[in-house]
Scaffold this motif. Structure first.
Motif, short mmCIF file in Angstrom:
data_model
loop_
_atom_site.label_atom_id
_atom_site.label_comp_id
_atom_site.label_asym_id
_atom_site.label_seq_id
_atom_site.Cartn_x
_atom_site.Cartn_y
_atom_site.Cartn_z
N GLU A 272 11.16 -8.84 32.21
CA GLU A 272 11.81 -7.61 32.68
C GLU A 272 12.04 -7.58 34.19
OE1 GLU A 272 13.10 -5.04 30.94
OE2 GLU A 272 12.74 -6.37 29.22
N GLN A 273 11.55 -8.60 34.90
CA GLN A 273 11.72 -8.60 36.35
C GLN A 273 13.18 -8.86 36.73
OE1 GLN A 273 9.02 -7.67 38.39
NE2 GLN A 273 8.39 -7.27 36.27
N GLU A 274 13.59 -8.29 37.85
CA GLU A 274 14.96 -8.45 38.32
C GLU A 274 15.24 -9.90 38.71
OE1 GLU A 274 17.81 -6.84 42.02
OE2 GLU A 274 15.73 -6.15 41.79
N TYR A 275 16.40 -10.38 38.34
CA TYR A 275 16.81 -11.74 38.73
C TYR A 275 17.14 -11.78 40.22
CZ TYR A 275 19.94 -15.70 39.53
OH TYR A 275 20.53 -16.82 40.06
N VAL A 276 16.61 -12.78 40.90
CA VAL A 276 16.92 -13.03 42.31
C VAL A 276 17.26 -14.51 42.44
CG1 VAL A 276 16.08 -12.96 44.69
CG2 VAL A 276 15.29 -11.25 43.02
N PRO A 277 18.42 -14.87 42.98
CA PRO A 277 18.77 -16.28 43.15
C PRO A 277 17.74 -16.99 44.02
CG PRO A 277 20.69 -14.90 43.46
CD PRO A 277 19.51 -13.97 43.39
N PHE A 278 17.46 -18.25 43.69
CA PHE A 278 16.42 -18.95 44.43
C PHE A 278 16.79 -19.18 45.90
CE2 PHE A 278 13.90 -22.66 45.76
CZ PHE A 278 12.64 -22.11 45.58
N GLN A 279 18.07 -19.24 46.19
CA GLN A 279 18.46 -19.37 47.60
C GLN A 279 17.87 -18.24 48.42
OE1 GLN A 279 20.42 -19.53 44.82
NE2 GLN A 279 22.52 -19.95 45.46
N ASP A 280 17.85 -17.04 47.84
CA ASP A 280 17.32 -15.88 48.56
C ASP A 280 15.79 -15.91 48.61
OD1 ASP A 280 19.95 -14.98 48.84
OD2 ASP A 280 19.86 -13.78 47.01
N ILE A 281 15.17 -16.37 47.52
CA ILE A 281 13.71 -16.48 47.49
C ILE A 281 13.24 -17.52 48.51
CG2 ILE A 281 11.74 -17.19 46.07
CD1 ILE A 281 13.28 -16.03 43.65
N TYR A 282 13.94 -18.63 48.58
CA TYR A 282 13.55 -19.74 49.44
C TYR A 282 13.50 -19.34 50.91
CZ TYR A 282 13.98 -24.16 51.97
OH TYR A 282 13.80 -25.20 52.84
N LYS A 283 14.41 -18.46 51.31
CA LYS A 283 14.46 -18.03 52.71
C LYS A 283 13.16 -17.38 53.15
CE LYS A 283 19.44 -17.06 52.46
NZ LYS A 283 20.46 -15.97 52.46
N ASN A 284 12.43 -16.78 52.21
CA ASN A 284 11.23 -16.02 52.54
C ASN A 284 9.93 -16.66 52.04
OD1 ASN A 284 12.66 -13.75 53.78
ND2 ASN A 284 13.35 -13.27 51.70
N LEU A 285 10.02 -17.85 51.45
CA LEU A 285 8.81 -18.51 50.98
C LEU A 285 7.89 -18.85 52.14
CD1 LEU A 285 9.78 -21.10 48.20
CD2 LEU A 285 8.39 -19.03 47.95
N SER A 286 6.61 -18.62 51.94
CA SER A 286 5.62 -18.95 52.96
C SER A 286 5.57 -20.46 53.19
CB SER A 286 4.23 -18.46 52.55
OG SER A 286 4.24 -17.07 52.27
#
Length: 249
Positions: A178-192
């Motif tokens: 049920e979690q919202e889809y977020v493209p990995f390009q956007d996730i990658y920008k904020n990965l620790s």
């Protein structure tokens, strides 16, 4: 334990595909954009990972699974163009393209599974990796009444693993899908930096598996973020996994 994410990211970003018109509009011809990328050039690309484009979706090879109990469904198409060794930099994959499979390789449904999740390319199992219209993480999976258990491990050879309980598996799946889809390009920008990378291995009743990557510091998957319940479940298992790993020689 800190795991480098660079090799994994290279494969993920190769999934950034511009999607094409419907199959009926393009099979047998090549899109105008690609004409200049399939002719003579100084360098022909031969480094793509195993992927195929079908119905405006991109699928990646699942080479972690045992497929002996999976059955082919109806034939839905075949490969019309082999990408590796035949294109120049800048080429965009289209419906009917495969990176490694030869022209004419049949594409089948997988019996019991949605075509939007799994297909067979010849004898190999492929799972969707890029959906341009996705809204939820659940759009990428077909788990209903199919999952036996989930386990967590490190993305390294011979990693120990820890199983979720039945209750944890059910709670995780309900929240995860049920979690919202977020493209990995956007996730990658904020990965620790130096995120701790885990694999969640989803085991199906038919003995096949699918592997989901997870970065615990960011509560992040490749297709979105987890909620508090998801992080609580995974953190408790990750702590057990770390303790078990410390006992390994």
């Amino acid at each position: 334990m800190k795991i480098s994410i660079i090799p994994f990211l290279i494969l993920l970003f190769m999934d950034n595909t511009s999607f094409s018109p419907p199959i009926s509009d393009e099979l047998g011809t090549r899109h105008a954009h690609n004409v200049e990328f399939t002719g003579d050039c100084g360098f022909k690309v031969d480094e793509y990972d195993s992927a195929v484009m079908w119905n405006n979706l991109r699928y990646r090879l699942n080479d972690d699974s045992k497929n002996g109990m999976l059955e082919r469904g109806e034939k839905i198409g075949e490969v019309v163009f082999k990408v590796n060794g035949n294109v120049c930099l800048g080429y965009r994959m289209q419906n009917g393209d495969a990176t490694w499979a030869e022209v004419g390789t049949p594409i089948y449904k997988v019996k019991g599974y949605s075509e939007r999740f799994r297909i067979f390319l010849g004898d190999e199992l492929f799972e969707v990796s890029n959906i341009p219209t996705a809204q939820k993480i659940g759009d990428f999976y077909d788990f209903t009444d199919k999952v036996k258990k989930i386990s967590i491990e490190y993305p390294i050879g011979n990693s120990p693993s820890i199983d979720f309980s039945k209750e944890e598996t059910e709670q995780f799946l309900h929240a995860f899908l049920e979690q919202e889809y977020v493209p990995f390009q956007d996730i990658y920008k904020n990965l620790s930096e130096n995120s701790t990378h885990y694999y969640l291995r989803v085991h199906f009743h038919d003995q096949s598996v699918t592997v989901i990557s997870y970065w615990i510091e960011d509560n992040a998957f490749t297709t979105g973020y987890g909620n508090d319940l998801i992080k609580k479940i995974i953190t408790s298992k990750a702590e057990n996994l770390a303790a078990l790993s410390s006992l390994k020689p």
